[in-house]
Design a protein around this motif. Structure first.
Motif, PDB file in Angstrom:
ATOM      1  N   VAL A  87      35.303 -20.435  40.658  1.00 56.49           N
ATOM      2  CA  VAL A  87      35.527 -20.387  39.220  1.00 56.49           C
ATOM      3  C   VAL A  87      37.009 -20.521  38.896  1.00 56.49           C
ATOM      4  CG1 VAL A  87      35.417 -18.883  37.192  1.00 56.49           C
ATOM      5  CG2 VAL A  87      33.437 -19.106  38.672  1.00 56.49           C
ATOM      6  N   ARG A  88      37.870 -19.928  39.720  1.00 53.18           N
ATOM      7  CA  ARG A  88      39.315 -20.043  39.490  1.00 53.18           C
ATOM      8  C   ARG A  88      39.761 -21.501  39.530  1.00 53.18           C
ATOM      9  NH1 ARG A  88      42.357 -16.977  43.734  1.00 53.18           N
ATOM     10  NH2 ARG A  88      44.131 -17.855  42.567  1.00 53.18           N
ATOM     11  N   GLN A  89      39.166 -22.289  40.433  1.00 49.87           N
ATOM     12  CA  GLN A  89      39.509 -23.703  40.490  1.00 49.87           C
ATOM     13  C   GLN A  89      39.113 -24.419  39.210  1.00 49.87           C
ATOM     14  OE1 GLN A  89      37.621 -25.213  44.005  1.00 49.87           O
ATOM     15  NE2 GLN A  89      38.975 -24.130  45.407  1.00 49.87           N
ATOM     16  N   LEU A  90      37.945 -24.062  38.656  1.00 50.88           N
ATOM     17  CA  LEU A  90      37.487 -24.694  37.418  1.00 50.88           C
ATOM     18  C   LEU A  90      38.320 -24.241  36.223  1.00 50.88           C
ATOM     19  CD1 LEU A  90      33.617 -24.309  37.907  1.00 50.88           C
ATOM     20  CD2 LEU A  90      35.018 -26.308  38.407  1.00 50.88           C
ATOM     21  N   VAL A  91      38.648 -22.959  36.199  1.00 43.54           N
ATOM     22  CA  VAL A  91      39.359 -22.396  35.045  1.00 43.54           C
ATOM     23  C   VAL A  91      40.740 -23.016  34.887  1.00 43.54           C
ATOM     24  CG1 VAL A  91      40.501 -20.280  34.264  1.00 43.54           C
ATOM     25  CG2 VAL A  91      38.090 -20.227  34.916  1.00 43.54           C
ATOM     26  N   ARG A  92      41.398 -23.336  36.003  1.00 40.51           N
ATOM     27  CA  ARG A  92      42.749 -23.909  35.911  1.00 40.51           C
ATOM     28  C   ARG A  92      42.752 -25.253  35.207  1.00 40.51           C
ATOM     29  NH1 ARG A  92      43.230 -21.796  41.150  1.00 40.51           N
ATOM     30  NH2 ARG A  92      42.671 -23.808  42.077  1.00 40.51           N
ATOM     31  N   GLU A  93      41.598 -25.915  35.112  1.00 43.77           N
ATOM     32  CA  GLU A  93      41.550 -27.240  34.498  1.00 43.77           C
ATOM     33  C   GLU A  93      41.136 -27.203  33.028  1.00 43.77           C
ATOM     34  OE1 GLU A  93      39.308 -29.966  36.814  1.00 43.77           O
ATOM     35  OE2 GLU A  93      40.281 -29.445  38.699  1.00 43.77           O
ATOM     36  N   ILE A  94      40.951 -26.009  32.478  1.00 45.32           N
ATOM     37  CA  ILE A  94      40.632 -25.919  31.057  1.00 45.32           C
ATOM     38  C   ILE A  94      41.828 -26.411  30.240  1.00 45.32           C
ATOM     39  CG2 ILE A  94      40.126 -24.335  29.156  1.00 45.32           C
ATOM     40  CD1 ILE A  94      38.562 -22.627  31.074  1.00 45.32           C
TER      41      ILE A  94
ATOM     42  N   GLU B 178      40.797  -5.074  35.966  1.00 41.96           N
ATOM     43  CA  GLU B 178      40.907  -5.640  37.309  1.00 41.96           C
ATOM     44  C   GLU B 178      39.803  -6.627  37.659  1.00 41.96           C
ATOM     45  OE1 GLU B 178      42.289  -4.028  41.708  1.00 41.96           O
ATOM     46  OE2 GLU B 178      41.516  -2.644  40.194  1.00 41.96           O
ATOM     47  N   PRO B 179      38.512  -6.427  37.254  1.00 35.00           N
ATOM     48  CA  PRO B 179      37.479  -7.412  37.610  1.00 35.00           C
ATOM     49  C   PRO B 179      37.729  -8.807  37.023  1.00 35.00           C
ATOM     50  CG  PRO B 179      36.478  -5.339  36.926  1.00 35.00           C
ATOM     51  CD  PRO B 179      37.931  -5.252  36.580  1.00 35.00           C
ATOM     52  N   TYR B 180      38.568  -8.894  36.001  1.00 40.82           N
ATOM     53  CA  TYR B 180      38.779 -10.170  35.322  1.00 40.82           C
ATOM     54  C   TYR B 180      40.189 -10.732  35.541  1.00 40.82           C
ATOM     55  CZ  TYR B 180      34.816  -8.143  32.833  1.00 40.82           C
ATOM     56  OH  TYR B 180      33.623  -7.550  32.543  1.00 40.82           O
TER      57      TYR B 180
ATOM     58  N   PHE C  74      32.469 -12.597  35.144  1.00 41.49           N
ATOM     59  CA  PHE C  74      33.382 -12.628  36.283  1.00 41.49           C
ATOM     60  C   PHE C  74      33.265 -11.363  37.128  1.00 41.49           C
ATOM     61  CE2 PHE C  74      36.125 -15.212  33.204  1.00 41.49           C
ATOM     62  CZ  PHE C  74      35.547 -16.398  33.612  1.00 41.49           C
ATOM     63  N   ALA C  75      32.935 -10.246  36.496  1.00 40.16           N
ATOM     64  CA  ALA C  75      32.833  -8.977  37.219  1.00 40.16           C
ATOM     65  C   ALA C  75      31.638  -8.951  38.162  1.00 40.16           C
ATOM     66  CB  ALA C  75      32.743  -7.818  36.225  1.00 40.16           C
ATOM     67  N   GLU C  76      30.662  -9.847  37.991  1.00 37.83           N
ATOM     68  CA  GLU C  76      29.453  -9.853  38.813  1.00 37.83           C
ATOM     69  C   GLU C  76      29.450 -10.951  39.860  1.00 37.83           C
ATOM     70  OE1 GLU C  76      26.165 -10.127  36.163  1.00 37.83           O
ATOM     71  OE2 GLU C  76      26.762  -8.397  34.950  1.00 37.83           O
ATOM     72  N   LEU C  77      30.489 -11.757  39.928  1.00 43.11           N
ATOM     73  CA  LEU C  77      30.550 -12.853  40.897  1.00 43.11           C
ATOM     74  C   LEU C  77      31.068 -12.347  42.242  1.00 43.11           C
ATOM     75  CD1 LEU C  77      32.092 -15.705  38.704  1.00 43.11           C
ATOM     76  CD2 LEU C  77      29.690 -15.376  39.299  1.00 43.11           C
ATOM     77  N   SER C  78      30.626 -13.006  43.310  1.00 47.99           N
ATOM     78  CA  SER C  78      31.142 -12.695  44.635  1.00 47.99           C
ATOM     79  C   SER C  78      32.559 -13.256  44.787  1.00 47.99           C
ATOM     80  CB  SER C  78      30.220 -13.282  45.708  1.00 47.99           C
ATOM     81  OG  SER C  78      30.225 -14.699  45.638  1.00 47.99           O
ATOM     82  N   ALA C  79      33.215 -12.868  45.880  1.00 46.10           N
ATOM     83  CA  ALA C  79      34.583 -13.348  46.101  1.00 46.10           C
ATOM     84  C   ALA C  79      34.620 -14.864  46.225  1.00 46.10           C
ATOM     85  CB  ALA C  79      35.161 -12.692  47.358  1.00 46.10           C
ATOM     86  N   GLU C  80      33.625 -15.446  46.886  1.00 46.52           N
ATOM     87  CA  GLU C  80      33.579 -16.904  47.027  1.00 46.52           C
ATOM     88  C   GLU C  80      33.350 -17.576  45.684  1.00 46.52           C
ATOM     89  OE1 GLU C  80      30.918 -20.333  49.343  1.00 46.52           O
ATOM     90  OE2 GLU C  80      30.588 -18.201  49.723  1.00 46.52           O
ATOM     91  N   GLU C  81      32.474 -17.000  44.866  1.00 45.66           N
ATOM     92  CA  GLU C  81      32.208 -17.581  43.545  1.00 45.66           C
ATOM     93  C   GLU C  81      33.428 -17.442  42.632  1.00 45.66           C
ATOM     94  OE1 GLU C  81      27.380 -16.922  43.130  1.00 45.66           O
ATOM     95  OE2 GLU C  81      28.752 -15.286  42.654  1.00 45.66           O
TER      96      GLU C  81
END
Length: 415
Positions: free
Chosen positions: A174-181, A245-247, A163-170
């Motif tokens: 990912v946040r959209q995907l994570v909410r569905e776990i 903070e990155p995560y 997560f620390a290496e992803l861009s703001a758009e990525e």
């Protein structure tokens, strides 16, 4: 039937890429698919490589479909992805044989025994095939193959990259995907009993005596009762200090999904402990994140793990929230507290909780060793120690939450 494995999975696409591409296509069609199912599909495809289209269909369907309402959407997407790669002459078979599973707009053939009364039909119009067939022009076929491989490559990057290496758009994707776990905790037997008509249940002596007293005679009927199973409480404690903070944004989306989907209790801590269950209960992710940030004035501050754990246990844990619960701590273990204080509070928490899962993104580093004071002090009391640094690694978190076993390697942080 001839071996169709070469026609099913194109060269250069491994099981992980195939699972990622199919799950992405299903999500775009409106069918919810959590990341742990994509991981299970990849494992199933590696364990038993499909040698025929039918075996591939049932493998994907068993892993990815959870209700009858999803079958028609799954069939349409599966047909769009795989149908055009088959030559009808290879699988024509007898003249009276049923049509291929999930092909075109025909009715699906009867599923295995026990599921024969489910006459679902595919939509009349299917999306264009993502895997090209022999009848497609060579240029168009190459473009579509490149598109599906590019899609799998993009999804694989989102799945595997920290997560620390992803861009703001990525990060937003990912946040959209994570909410569905989907989190599922182990079950336990409730303290209260319910009436049962089965003699295999425990004899309800009080109920039997009360019935005999009401009748004014000896007991002529025996009553039975059983303890019904219930899901254990899930509690998440997330470190929102500067070192995390990155995560933090992704982990808060994880907390929001757990609160709305698994009725979990959510807390954040830095120099103080803040309960965010009500703030994260709203469906709007941006609104939930804004309310959470406004409720935690110590955001991106220092880290006081021992003090935060003490406040949680005294104000919430001992009153029932942590008793028999699965507690997940998301922190890198960098604490300003004395390690002995961290160990003392973790020992208290261990006596209350059923299982403690510690999620530390630093663990993803191959050279990482849990030698930091706070982490080293807490680790002996943890039942599972996972990284959770990426979208794919969060599947380990979901597995650790629902798994009730504890290994020596997990205790020592070497797994």
């Amino acid at each position: 039937m001839a071996d169709l494995s070469a026609a099913i999975i194109p060269p250069g696409v491994d099981a992980a890429s195939l699972a990622a591409g199919l799950v992405t296509a299903l999500r775009r069609a409106g069918l919810s698919a959590s990341p742990d199912r994509a991981v299970r599909l990849a494992e199933a495809l590696r364990l038993i490589p499909p040698s025929a289209r039918e075996s591939l269909y049932w493998t994907c369907r068993v892993v990815l479909v959870s209700s009858r309402e999803q079958i028609s959407v799954f069939d349409a997407v599966f047909a769009a992805v795989f149908d055009a790669r088959l030559d009808p002459a290879d699988s024509r078979g007898p003249a009276k044989a049923p049509p291929a599973i999930g092909s075109g707009a025909r009715l699906r053939p009867s599923p295995p025994s026990g599921l024969t009364n489910a006459p679902y039909a595919l939509p009349k119009a299917s999306p264009p095939a993502l895997f090209p067939g022999r009848e497609r022009p060579e240029g168009e076929a190459g473009a579509e193959r490149a598109a599906i491989l590019a899609m799998a490559s993009t999804e694989e990057r989102l799945h595997e990259t920290s997560f620390a290496e992803l861009s703001a758009e990525e990060v937003a994707r990912v946040r959209q995907l994570v909410r569905e776990i989907a989190f599922s905790t182990p079950v336990r037997l409730s303290r209260r009993t319910r009436k049962s008509s089965h003699s295999s249940a425990r004899l309800d002596i009080r109920g039997t005596v009360r019935a005999a007293r009401r009748a004014g005679s000896d007991a002529t009927r025996l009553f039975y009762a059983h303890r019904s199973p219930r899901q254990r409480q899930l509690v998440l404690l997330c470190d929102v200090s500067a070192s995390m903070e990155p995560y933090t944004r992704v982990f808060l989306s994880l907390l929001q999904g757990a609160v709305t989907g698994a009725r979990a209790e959510a807390f954040v801590f830095s120099t103080r402990l803040t309960r965010l269950t009500r703030q994260l209960a709203v469906r709007n992710p941006d609104q939930a994140l804004a309310r959470a940030a406004a409720s935690a004035p110590d955001w991106a501050g220092g880290t006081q793990i021992a003090e935060s754990l003490r406040r949680f246990i005294d104000a919430h844990g001992r009153r029932g929230m942590a008793r028999g619960a699965v507690v997940v701590v998301l922190s890198d273990g960098w604490a300003q507290d004395d390690p002995e204080l961290v160990a003392a509070q973790m020992e208290r928490l261990k006596r209350l909780a059923y299982r403690i899962v510690w999620v530390n993104p630093r663990k993803a580093d191959a050279n990482y060793q849990p030698l930091v004071g706070g982490m080293a002090a807490a680790l002996p009391y943890c039942d599972a120690f996972v990284s959770g640094h990426s979208y794919a690694a969060l599947a380990e978190v979901a597995t650790a939450v629902r798994d009730g076993r504890r290994t020596t390697q997990e205790r020592q942080g070497t797994s």
